[in-house]
Design an enzyme around this catalytic site. Structure first.
Site, PDB file in Angstrom:
ATOM      1  N   LYS A  71       0.819  -1.218   0.000  1.00 39.40           N
ATOM      2  CA  LYS A  71       0.000   0.000   0.000  1.00 39.40           C
ATOM      3  C   LYS A  71       0.854   1.270   0.000  1.00 39.40           C
ATOM      4  O   LYS A  71       0.566   2.216  -0.738  1.00 39.40           O
ATOM      5  CB  LYS A  71      -0.914  -0.018   1.224  1.00 39.40           C
ATOM      6  CG  LYS A  71      -1.641   1.285   1.502  1.00 39.40           C
ATOM      7  CD  LYS A  71      -2.524   1.144   2.721  1.00 39.40           C
ATOM      8  CE  LYS A  71      -1.767   0.922   4.011  1.00 39.40           C
ATOM      9  NZ  LYS A  71      -1.190   2.136   4.598  1.00 39.40           N
ATOM     10  N   ARG A 105      -7.818   4.820  10.315  1.00 35.71           N
ATOM     11  CA  ARG A 105      -7.403   3.499  10.767  1.00 35.71           C
ATOM     12  C   ARG A 105      -8.490   2.831  11.606  1.00 35.71           C
ATOM     13  O   ARG A 105      -8.425   1.644  11.861  1.00 35.71           O
ATOM     14  CB  ARG A 105      -6.112   3.632  11.586  1.00 35.71           C
ATOM     15  CG  ARG A 105      -5.290   2.380  11.675  1.00 35.71           C
ATOM     16  CD  ARG A 105      -4.015   2.634  12.435  1.00 35.71           C
ATOM     17  NE  ARG A 105      -3.036   3.386  11.665  1.00 35.71           N
ATOM     18  CZ  ARG A 105      -2.118   2.832  10.880  1.00 35.71           C
ATOM     19  NH1 ARG A 105      -2.048   1.528  10.783  1.00 35.71           N
ATOM     20  NH2 ARG A 105      -1.272   3.565  10.212  1.00 35.71           N
ATOM     21  N   ARG A 157      11.378 -13.183   3.648  1.00 41.99           N
ATOM     22  CA  ARG A 157      12.228 -12.049   3.316  1.00 41.99           C
ATOM     23  C   ARG A 157      13.494 -12.066   4.178  1.00 41.99           C
ATOM     24  O   ARG A 157      13.433 -12.314   5.372  1.00 41.99           O
ATOM     25  CB  ARG A 157      11.439 -10.774   3.583  1.00 41.99           C
ATOM     26  CG  ARG A 157      11.956  -9.560   2.917  1.00 41.99           C
ATOM     27  CD  ARG A 157      10.889  -8.521   2.776  1.00 41.99           C
ATOM     28  NE  ARG A 157      10.468  -7.989   4.078  1.00 41.99           N
ATOM     29  CZ  ARG A 157       9.649  -6.963   4.195  1.00 41.99           C
ATOM     30  NH1 ARG A 157       9.169  -6.365   3.126  1.00 41.99           N
ATOM     31  NH2 ARG A 157       9.300  -6.528   5.389  1.00 41.99           N
ATOM     32  N   ARG A 175      14.757 -10.085   9.544  1.00 43.74           N
ATOM     33  CA  ARG A 175      14.508  -9.008  10.501  1.00 43.74           C
ATOM     34  C   ARG A 175      13.482  -9.505  11.516  1.00 43.74           C
ATOM     35  O   ARG A 175      12.544 -10.218  11.142  1.00 43.74           O
ATOM     36  CB  ARG A 175      13.953  -7.765   9.796  1.00 43.74           C
ATOM     37  CG  ARG A 175      14.872  -7.181   8.729  1.00 43.74           C
ATOM     38  CD  ARG A 175      14.249  -5.922   8.156  1.00 43.74           C
ATOM     39  NE  ARG A 175      12.802  -6.104   7.980  1.00 43.74           N
ATOM     40  CZ  ARG A 175      11.906  -5.127   8.041  1.00 43.74           C
ATOM     41  NH1 ARG A 175      12.290  -3.899   8.275  1.00 43.74           N
ATOM     42  NH2 ARG A 175      10.631  -5.366   7.867  1.00 43.74           N
ATOM     43  N   ARG A 215       0.782  -8.530  13.875  1.00 42.41           N
ATOM     44  CA  ARG A 215       0.495  -7.240  13.235  1.00 42.41           C
ATOM     45  C   ARG A 215      -0.758  -7.342  12.376  1.00 42.41           C
ATOM     46  O   ARG A 215      -1.558  -6.418  12.321  1.00 42.41           O
ATOM     47  CB  ARG A 215       1.686  -6.798  12.378  1.00 42.41           C
ATOM     48  CG  ARG A 215       2.810  -6.223  13.222  1.00 42.41           C
ATOM     49  CD  ARG A 215       4.051  -6.025  12.413  1.00 42.41           C
ATOM     50  NE  ARG A 215       3.893  -5.042  11.340  1.00 42.41           N
ATOM     51  CZ  ARG A 215       4.652  -5.019  10.241  1.00 42.41           C
ATOM     52  NH1 ARG A 215       5.597  -5.912  10.074  1.00 42.41           N
ATOM     53  NH2 ARG A 215       4.473  -4.088   9.335  1.00 42.41           N
TER      54      ARG A 215
END
Ligand SMILES: [Zn+2]
Length: 215
Positions: A10, A85, A121, A154, A165
């Site tokens: 996004k 949000r 990742r 990470r 999240r």
């Protein structure tokens, strides 16, 4: 207005669209940082809350967004990224601007895909290039194909962290999506494709000249 889960791309789309359309990209994060830096009365409130480790409430964020939308550069439109949000922020926004003036675009990517994407990742600790490893690679350390450095995950990309999240996002954003979905201007765009195809689809939806090659 762009809505989408973390990892949906996004933010990338918001930056591209702002550039293509020559209108400002307005993200809550940037507004908060700018207010703190400017040391405006609202900014000082934000700084105080952040220093105390608190969350900036809906009312304060809406005040900041109101100020930002009043700036002269928003005359031809703007991209909202990360706001509203919550459903209460969405209702507040409808009091700032005519509800029918918004085009609401959801960048749609299923949660499990995001978990897979982000948990595969890795960042090289030597050349800093971000790359993907095979989804079933469970090893935390592998060699970078470019420089031989260590590929590290990470902490933010750990599957458990990503799931948390996403849960937080869905809790807050589910009601926002439900709020906008009935609107004629609402659309969901498949975010699973290359970023260029997503941008082309958004531009086409906005009535731009570009057309996405449909697959
Ligand atoms: Zn490397």
């Amino acid at each position: 207005m762009l809505i989408g889960p973390p990892g949906s791309g996004k933010g990338t789309q918001a930056v591209r669209l702002a550039e293509r359309l020559s209108i400002p990209h307005i993200s809550t994060g940037d507004i908060l940082r700018a207010a703190v830096k400017a040391q405006s009365p609202l900014g000082q409130q934000v700084a105080g809350i952040m220093a105390a480790g608190g969350l900036v409430g809906d009312g304060l964020i809406t005040d900041l967004v109101r100020d930002r939308l009043a700036a002269p550069d928003t005359g031809r439109g703007f991209i909202l990224d990360g706001y509203p949000r919550t459903a209460s922020q969405a209702a507040a926004l409808d009091r700032l601007r005519a509800p029918e003036s918004f085009v609401v675009i959801l960048i749609d990517v299923p949660g499990e895909v995001i978990v897979r994407r982000m948990s595969s990742r890795r960042v090289c600790d030597s050349c800093a290039i971000t790359q993907s490893v095979l989804p079933d690679a469970e090893m935390e350390r592998e060699a970078c194909p470019y420089c031989g450095g260590n590929l590290l995950r990470r902490p933010d990309d750990h599957p458990d962290t990503v799931r948390r999240r996403l849960d937080t996002y869905e809790e807050a954003c589910g009601p926002v999506i439900a709020y906008y979905r009935p609107r004629p201007s609402f659309t969901a765009i498949d975010g699973l494709r290359h970023a260029d195809a997503v941008t082309a689809d958004v531009m086409a939806y906005l009535g731009g000249a570009e057309r996405a090659p449909r697959s």
